[in-house]
Scaffold this motif. Structure first.
Motif, PDB file in Angstrom:
ATOM      1  N   PRO A 202       4.419   4.750   7.234  1.00 46.28           N
ATOM      2  CA  PRO A 202       5.716   5.375   6.960  1.00 46.28           C
ATOM      3  C   PRO A 202       5.916   6.727   7.635  1.00 46.28           C
ATOM      4  O   PRO A 202       7.056   7.152   7.832  1.00 46.28           O
ATOM      5  CB  PRO A 202       5.712   5.526   5.433  1.00 46.28           C
ATOM      6  N   ALA A 203       4.833   7.424   7.987  1.00 49.09           N
ATOM      7  CA  ALA A 203       4.963   8.732   8.632  1.00 49.09           C
ATOM      8  C   ALA A 203       4.708   8.655  10.128  1.00 49.09           C
ATOM      9  O   ALA A 203       4.383   9.660  10.764  1.00 49.09           O
ATOM     10  CB  ALA A 203       3.988   9.727   7.984  1.00 49.09           C
ATOM     11  N   LEU A 204       4.893   7.480  10.712  1.00 49.41           N
ATOM     12  CA  LEU A 204       4.615   7.314  12.128  1.00 49.41           C
ATOM     13  C   LEU A 204       5.511   8.200  12.984  1.00 49.41           C
ATOM     14  O   LEU A 204       5.090   8.669  14.046  1.00 49.41           O
ATOM     15  CB  LEU A 204       4.799   5.839  12.515  1.00 49.41           C
ATOM     16  N   ASP A 205       6.745   8.451  12.514  1.00 45.19           N
ATOM     17  CA  ASP A 205       7.638   9.299  13.301  1.00 45.19           C
ATOM     18  C   ASP A 205       7.088  10.708  13.464  1.00 45.19           C
ATOM     19  O   ASP A 205       7.215  11.326  14.529  1.00 45.19           O
ATOM     20  CB  ASP A 205       9.029   9.328  12.679  1.00 45.19           C
ATOM     21  N   LYS A 206       6.445  11.230  12.423  1.00 45.98           N
ATOM     22  CA  LYS A 206       5.861  12.571  12.511  1.00 45.98           C
ATOM     23  C   LYS A 206       4.658  12.575  13.457  1.00 45.98           C
ATOM     24  O   LYS A 206       4.456  13.530  14.227  1.00 45.98           O
ATOM     25  CB  LYS A 206       5.454  13.067  11.126  1.00 45.98           C
ATOM     26  N   ALA A 207       3.839  11.508  13.401  1.00 45.92           N
ATOM     27  CA  ALA A 207       2.695  11.421  14.311  1.00 45.92           C
ATOM     28  C   ALA A 207       3.173  11.348  15.765  1.00 45.92           C
ATOM     29  O   ALA A 207       2.593  11.982  16.656  1.00 45.92           O
ATOM     30  CB  ALA A 207       1.851  10.193  13.967  1.00 45.92           C
ATOM     31  N   VAL A 208       4.242  10.606  16.005  1.00 47.29           N
ATOM     32  CA  VAL A 208       4.795  10.474  17.351  1.00 47.29           C
ATOM     33  C   VAL A 208       5.307  11.829  17.847  1.00 47.29           C
ATOM     34  O   VAL A 208       5.076  12.209  19.008  1.00 47.29           O
ATOM     35  CB  VAL A 208       5.912   9.414  17.358  1.00 47.29           C
ATOM     36  N   GLU A 209       5.990  12.552  17.004  1.00 46.02           N
ATOM     37  CA  GLU A 209       6.495  13.876  17.395  1.00 46.02           C
ATOM     38  C   GLU A 209       5.340  14.800  17.784  1.00 46.02           C
ATOM     39  O   GLU A 209       5.428  15.539  18.778  1.00 46.02           O
ATOM     40  CB  GLU A 209       7.295  14.485  16.246  1.00 46.02           C
ATOM     41  N   ALA A 210       4.259  14.749  17.012  1.00 45.22           N
ATOM     42  CA  ALA A 210       3.106  15.605  17.309  1.00 45.22           C
ATOM     43  C   ALA A 210       2.481  15.229  18.647  1.00 45.22           C
ATOM     44  O   ALA A 210       2.107  16.109  19.448  1.00 45.22           O
ATOM     45  CB  ALA A 210       2.078  15.502  16.189  1.00 45.22           C
ATOM     46  N   MET A 211       2.335  13.946  18.932  1.00 43.98           N
ATOM     47  CA  MET A 211       1.743  13.518  20.192  1.00 43.98           C
ATOM     48  C   MET A 211       2.649  13.875  21.376  1.00 43.98           C
ATOM     49  O   MET A 211       2.157  14.226  22.450  1.00 43.98           O
ATOM     50  CB  MET A 211       1.463  12.010  20.150  1.00 43.98           C
TER      51      MET A 211
ATOM     52  N   ARG B 126       0.812  -1.212   0.000  1.00 37.47           N
ATOM     53  CA  ARG B 126       0.000   0.000   0.000  1.00 37.47           C
ATOM     54  C   ARG B 126       0.849   1.267   0.000  1.00 37.47           C
ATOM     55  O   ARG B 126       0.319   2.370   0.072  1.00 37.47           O
ATOM     56  CB  ARG B 126      -0.914   0.016   1.234  1.00 37.47           C
ATOM     57  N   LEU B 127       2.180   1.135  -0.069  1.00 42.17           N
ATOM     58  CA  LEU B 127       3.051   2.291   0.072  1.00 42.17           C
ATOM     59  C   LEU B 127       3.616   2.724  -1.279  1.00 42.17           C
ATOM     60  O   LEU B 127       3.852   1.903  -2.171  1.00 42.17           O
ATOM     61  CB  LEU B 127       4.212   1.977   1.022  1.00 42.17           C
ATOM     62  N   SER B 128       3.878   4.007  -1.379  1.00 46.16           N
ATOM     63  CA  SER B 128       4.615   4.523  -2.524  1.00 46.16           C
ATOM     64  C   SER B 128       6.082   4.157  -2.366  1.00 46.16           C
ATOM     65  O   SER B 128       6.519   3.726  -1.292  1.00 46.16           O
ATOM     66  CB  SER B 128       4.465   6.039  -2.614  1.00 46.16           C
ATOM     67  N   ILE B 129       6.871   4.345  -3.404  1.00 44.82           N
ATOM     68  CA  ILE B 129       8.282   3.995  -3.317  1.00 44.82           C
ATOM     69  C   ILE B 129       8.993   4.848  -2.278  1.00 44.82           C
ATOM     70  O   ILE B 129       9.869   4.384  -1.564  1.00 44.82           O
ATOM     71  CB  ILE B 129       8.957   4.106  -4.709  1.00 44.82           C
ATOM     72  N   GLN B 130       8.593   6.129  -2.165  1.00 49.08           N
ATOM     73  CA  GLN B 130       9.196   6.990  -1.137  1.00 49.08           C
ATOM     74  C   GLN B 130       8.829   6.508   0.254  1.00 49.08           C
ATOM     75  O   GLN B 130       9.658   6.529   1.179  1.00 49.08           O
ATOM     76  CB  GLN B 130       8.736   8.445  -1.330  1.00 49.08           C
ATOM     77  N   GLN B 131       7.588   6.059   0.420  1.00 47.93           N
ATOM     78  CA  GLN B 131       7.169   5.546   1.725  1.00 47.93           C
ATOM     79  C   GLN B 131       7.898   4.236   2.061  1.00 47.93           C
ATOM     80  O   GLN B 131       8.257   3.996   3.215  1.00 47.93           O
ATOM     81  CB  GLN B 131       5.650   5.333   1.732  1.00 47.93           C
ATOM     82  N   GLU B 132       8.105   3.405   1.047  1.00 42.51           N
ATOM     83  CA  GLU B 132       8.863   2.173   1.283  1.00 42.51           C
ATOM     84  C   GLU B 132      10.273   2.491   1.766  1.00 42.51           C
ATOM     85  O   GLU B 132      10.782   1.877   2.713  1.00 42.51           O
ATOM     86  CB  GLU B 132       8.924   1.338  -0.003  1.00 42.51           C
ATOM     87  N   VAL B 133      10.928   3.434   1.118  1.00 40.43           N
ATOM     88  CA  VAL B 133      12.270   3.836   1.526  1.00 40.43           C
ATOM     89  C   VAL B 133      12.258   4.305   2.982  1.00 40.43           C
ATOM     90  O   VAL B 133      13.142   3.976   3.774  1.00 40.43           O
ATOM     91  CB  VAL B 133      12.829   4.934   0.598  1.00 40.43           C
ATOM     92  N   ALA B 134      11.240   5.077   3.343  1.00 44.18           N
ATOM     93  CA  ALA B 134      11.160   5.628   4.698  1.00 44.18           C
ATOM     94  C   ALA B 134      11.069   4.528   5.747  1.00 44.18           C
ATOM     95  O   ALA B 134      11.773   4.565   6.766  1.00 44.18           O
ATOM     96  CB  ALA B 134       9.962   6.571   4.810  1.00 44.18           C
ATOM     97  N   VAL B 135      10.216   3.521   5.532  1.00 45.78           N
ATOM     98  CA  VAL B 135      10.068   2.478   6.546  1.00 45.78           C
ATOM     99  C   VAL B 135      11.280   1.544   6.572  1.00 45.78           C
ATOM    100  O   VAL B 135      11.645   1.018   7.631  1.00 45.78           O
ATOM    101  CB  VAL B 135       8.763   1.669   6.346  1.00 45.78           C
ATOM    102  N   ILE B 136      11.935   1.336   5.418  1.00 45.83           N
ATOM    103  CA  ILE B 136      13.141   0.509   5.405  1.00 45.83           C
ATOM    104  C   ILE B 136      14.245   1.192   6.202  1.00 45.83           C
ATOM    105  O   ILE B 136      14.913   0.576   7.048  1.00 45.83           O
ATOM    106  CB  ILE B 136      13.602   0.236   3.959  1.00 45.83           C
ATOM    107  N   GLU B 137      14.451   2.479   5.959  1.00 49.57           N
ATOM    108  CA  GLU B 137      15.510   3.212   6.642  1.00 49.57           C
ATOM    109  C   GLU B 137      15.233   3.341   8.139  1.00 49.57           C
ATOM    110  O   GLU B 137      16.167   3.423   8.945  1.00 49.57           O
ATOM    111  CB  GLU B 137      15.685   4.588   6.009  1.00 49.57           C
ATOM    112  N   ARG B 138      13.966   3.337   8.505  1.00 52.31           N
ATOM    113  CA  ARG B 138      13.605   3.429   9.919  1.00 52.31           C
ATOM    114  C   ARG B 138      14.172   2.255  10.711  1.00 52.31           C
ATOM    115  O   ARG B 138      14.597   2.395  11.863  1.00 52.31           O
ATOM    116  CB  ARG B 138      12.081   3.479  10.045  1.00 52.31           C
TER     117      ARG B 138
END
Length: 882
Positions: A699-708, A469-481
């Motif tokens: 893939p954007a869980l880090d941003k959600a965590v920062e906001a919380m 369900r992820l775009s290629i940019q989102q895939e890169v983000a979760v792999i690097e995480r």
């Protein structure tokens, strides 16, 4: 007499023949010391005496190096103190006693009952090798750290002398002749509780004229001599006895076991006999045990007997320190013969495969795995191979590298990492050995260029990440995480290639800049073509299987030191030609090292192993050490009896090879889970919660965590990447769905919060979830707050995008529900407002799940007094993504 004296143990008479044979094999000079003695059965108190012929029981002149274990778990300080006194004999002689966590040749107990086991005693010399493995060879009745140093010297050093083969000095004929027999009977019966027979043996029966101390006169101050009071001596002159090793003792020990005069780079010659146990110290680099399963053969048949009715065997070749031996491994029983263990081994192996393939069944429990491991071990180590292995373990001063190779494909594919040494109570791959695989090849391995800085890793993914369900940019983000903690610690540098095609990975590897390729994808074996393949991506985004030869051409000759195939069954070899598997082909082609999976697992299941493996390599550990440390880490991170540690297998030509120089300032704590930057963000929060995206779908869980974290100061959220444990799935055949079983997952992960330094571990998943009562749950927390694990599932909620405002709101709603239930120790309710986070919604209404939520009046009334500031923070979290 106010002190306890020694009463050496004697072997049962039925073991004396084997003991004599072993003693002569170990030291041929023992044969010249044959003598007749009175013997009692072990444990007998005043039973019938028998006459037995025994030989000397000394160890080889090359030295004594014995492993020591403790049967009653004394403190570390007490174990060290006992060993220090035993090793006092090594001051002038080639004598070393070393503690082992397995079953030692010397096994020490502190029994004070029953009477036949109490007191101070030891078997003498090589006789310790005939004692049962679950029984002590030396006893120190009631010894604790409170015992005086004088008594430690008197007793421990005396009993260690017996273990070295020294008899009692007071049994010299010139001392025995001075003893008044009747007075001796009275004294030892009163003070020690011995029978007349025991007193006769222990005090009044002289040794042969050939003195144990090798001198012409007795030594009444020897450590091996009893104190004999004047009251039992005919001349009324006491024998003082020894309270410590004296110069005569040291001189004699040195004459028997002289220290080597100079070091040699050549390993000492090794003669393998049925019972060789002690040999000279060897160089550290020589501790490699090669184990090769060779060609098959049939037993000799009588004329006219059909081949299929005959037994079938394989030659097993082993080498260690210049010694080479073979034994026969029975593969198939002949007609009217008992079955081999392979039937049971194959059954358990197939059971594990069925479960990890997510088809059916369950994993074996701990007792079943121990039995499985024992069968593997006993099948592999037989006859002379077992005896050489025991010799190698006896010599072992540090690591022992066991390198396994098989020329028979179906033997090679069995999970030998589970081999369990029953005598040492340990799996070979996680204890004091490194278990490594190799393949048969005539191609030399490429040289390894050690990294003088961070490991450079190409992380290539050739499978849909995040349920596709992820775009290629989102895939890169979760792999690097997943690599972020290692990157932040400056241990590795990574380049990420998502949706890898053969041409894209070929182009990057052609630069020669990488030390390691970490491949995330699928491996398959084509039965028709008899060839393994890796699945890449084609130009249209579909699957592109690439055969082992093409994979080898792309990966080989690029300066790579290691390939990590984090893909299903990437460790499987060919049935006709084992080297036709992808992993085996790469190693046979010259790749120095490779890690592959021997079972089908989720790519996230190898996360913890990979993190610890790369961390260990970056710390300057060898390939073999890194694999062992990673297996140990996987083992202790998961509660219960996991088999996860044995899924990754290491192929290496040289297990001692280093990929990195040792850093000037090693990092003591593995940087594998919580990033330092994430920990700094939560320093001001009162509760720490680790957030784990189990399936890499956000893939954007880090941003959600920062906001919380910014919105409130009670709950501090930190991203982590962990491994999905095996054994947490339920394959519900009627429903045709693999369910994540909440209680099983929580039980396996219960240690993780402590290891991560957090209060709660929150698991986010797109897998369908169940608990002990319900199916299709989307929120779970434990009753009573133990273990501190909460789980939130969005399975079936396809309308929830990988990232965005509604996604973040759904995550916040689910977290608030689970945290309120966890800290309030409450469940959900069927009545009341549907937009309350504690409302039970079996319809899984997507509008409610992603929409704004708030606690209804009843929940507010019951939870706010219980939770206080936590409740206020939960309300803030509900409003964070409005």
């Amino acid at each position: 007499m106010s002190i306890i004296v020694c009463r050496p143990k004697s072997l049962p008479l039925d073991k004396l023949v084997a003991a004599e044979r072993r003693a002569i094999e170990i030291n041929p000079e023992n044969a010249s010391e044959r003598r007749t003695v009175v013997r009692f059965e072990t444990g007998s108190r005043g039973g019938p005496r028998r006459i037995a012929v025994v030989v000397g029981r000394k160890w080889p002149v090359t030295g004594v190096q014995l492993s020591v274990s403790f049967l009653d778990n004394p403190s570390i300080a007490l174990r060290a103190r006992i060993l220090r006194h035993m090793n006092a004999w090594g001051e002038h002689a080639n004598v070393v006693f070393t503690e082992t966590h397995g079953t030692g040749e010397v096994r020490i107990a502190r029994f004070n009952s029953p009477p036949d086991m109490a007191g101070y005693w030891s078997y003498v010399g090589t006789e310790i090798l005939e004692a049962e493995e679950d029984e002590p060879t030396l006893n120190l009745d009631g010894f604790t750290m409170n015992v005086s140093e004088r008594e430690f010297r008197r007793v421990v050093r005396h009993e260690a002398g017996h273990t070295l083969g020294f008899d009692h000095e007071h049994l010299r004929s010139d001392i025995v002749k001075r003893i008044d027999r009747e007075e001796a009977f009275k004294l030892f019966e009163k003070e020690q509780g011995w029978t007349r027979e025991e007193i006769e043996e222990q005090v009044l029966t002289p040794l042969s004229k050939r003195s144990i101390m090798g001198t012409t006169e007795s030594d009444p101050t020897s450590i091996m001599c009893y104190q004999l009071p004047a009251s039992i001596m005919k001349d009324h002159k006491a024998v003082p006895g020894g309270f410590d090793i004296n110069s005569t003792d040291f001189t004699f020990a040195k004459s028997l076991y002289p220290k080597p005069q100079h070091q040699t780079t050549e390993p000492a010659p090794l003669v393998v006999t049925e019972s060789t146990r002690v040999a000279p110290r060897i160089e550290e680099g020589g501790e490699t045990f090669e184990l090769i399963v060779m060609d098959e053969f049939h037993s000799r048949s009588v004329e006219g007997q059909a081949t299929r009715s005959r037994s079938k065997f394989a030659h097993v070749f082993a080498s260690y320190c210049g010694a080479r031996v073979t034994s026969a491994m029975q593969l198939r029983a002949g007609k009217n013969e008992p079955p081999t263990s392979f039937g049971k081994i194959i059954d358990v192996h197939e059971r594990i495969k069925n479960y990890t393939n997510r088809q059916r069944g369950s994993l074996p429990n701990d007792a079943e795995m121990i039995e499985f491991g024992r069968q593997l071990f006993d099948t592999l180590f037989q006859g002379d191979v077992r005896r050489l292995y025991d010799e190698a373990r006896t010599r072992q001063k540090g690591r022992l590298d066991i390198i396994f190779t098989s020329m028979i494909p179906w033997i090679a594919e069995k999970p030998w990492e589970f081999a369990y040494d029953q005598g040492r109570k340990s799996f070979l791959a996680t204890e004091e050995t490194h278990f490594i695989r190799n393949v048969l090849t005539n191609v030399p391995a490429d040289e390894i260029s050690r990294a003088d800085g961070p490991l450079r890793i190409l992380v290539a993914s050739a499978q849909p990440v995040g349920f596709g369900r992820l775009s290629i940019q989102q895939e890169v983000a979760v792999i690097e995480r997943g690599f972020a903690p290692l990157v932040e610690a400056k241990l590795v540098e990574i380049d990420t290639l998502a949706r890898a095609t053969p041409s894209s990975i070929h182009g990057l590897l052609s630069t020669g800049k990488y030390h390691v390729v970490h491949f995330i994808g699928h491996g398959v074996y084509d039965e028709e073509r008899q060839e393994g393949s890796l699945i890449f991506v084609n130009e249209n985004g579909g699957e592109y299987p690439l055969g082992e030869r093409s994979v080898r051409e792309i990966f080989r000759g690029r300066g790579l030191s290691l390939v990590f195939l984090n893909s299903c069954e990437s460790g499987r070899g060919g049935r006709a030609d084992f080297n036709k598997g992808v992993a085996q082909s790469l190693v046979a082609g010259g790749l120095p090292a490779l890690v592959a999976n021997q079972y089908s697992v989720l790519d996230s299941s190898a996360t913890s192993f990979a993190q610890h493996f790369y961390w260990s390599l970056a710390q300057g550990l060898s390939l073999g050490q890194a694999a062992r440390e990673s297996r140990i880490a996987v083992n202790y991170l998961l509660h219960g009896d996991p088999i996860d540690w044995a899924v990754p297998v290491l192929y290496a030509r040289d297990p001692n090879a280093l990929l990195c120089e040792k850093p000037a300032a090693p990092i003591r704590t593995p940087a594998t889970s919580v990033r330092a930057s994430a920990r700094r963000m939560t320093l001001g929060h009162t509760v720490r919660i680790a957030m784990w995206d189990m399936d890499n779908v956000f893939p954007a869980l880090d941003k959600a965590v920062e906001a919380m974290n910014r919105a409130q100061d009670v709950f501090g959220f930190e991203l982590v990447d962990l491994s999905v444990p095996l054994g947490v799935w339920d394959f519900e055949e009627e429903k045709g769905t693999a369910y994540l079983w909440a209680e099983r997952l929580a039980r396996r992960l219960q240690r993780m919060p402590m290891e991560l330094g957090v209060d709660i571990l929150a698991c986010l998943t797109r897998q369908w979830m169940r608990d002990n009562e319900w199916f299709n749950l989307y929120g779970w927390w434990p009753d009573g707050g133990k273990p501190p694990i909460i789980i939130y599932s969005v399975a079936g909620l396809d309308a929830i995008a990988p990232e965005g405002l509604e996604t973040n709101r759904a995550l916040a709603n689910g977290l608030v529900s689970a945290l309120a239930g966890f800290y309030g120790d409450v469940g959900t309710h069927n009545r009341g407002a549907k937009d309350c986070p504690m409302a039970f919604d079996d319809s899984r209404n997507i509008e409610v799940i992603v929409g704004p939520q708030k606690f209804d009046a009843a929940c507010r009334k019951s939870l706010k007094p219980k939770l206080g500031a936590k409740f206020d923070a939960l309300e803030v979290l509900l409003k964070t993504f409005m």
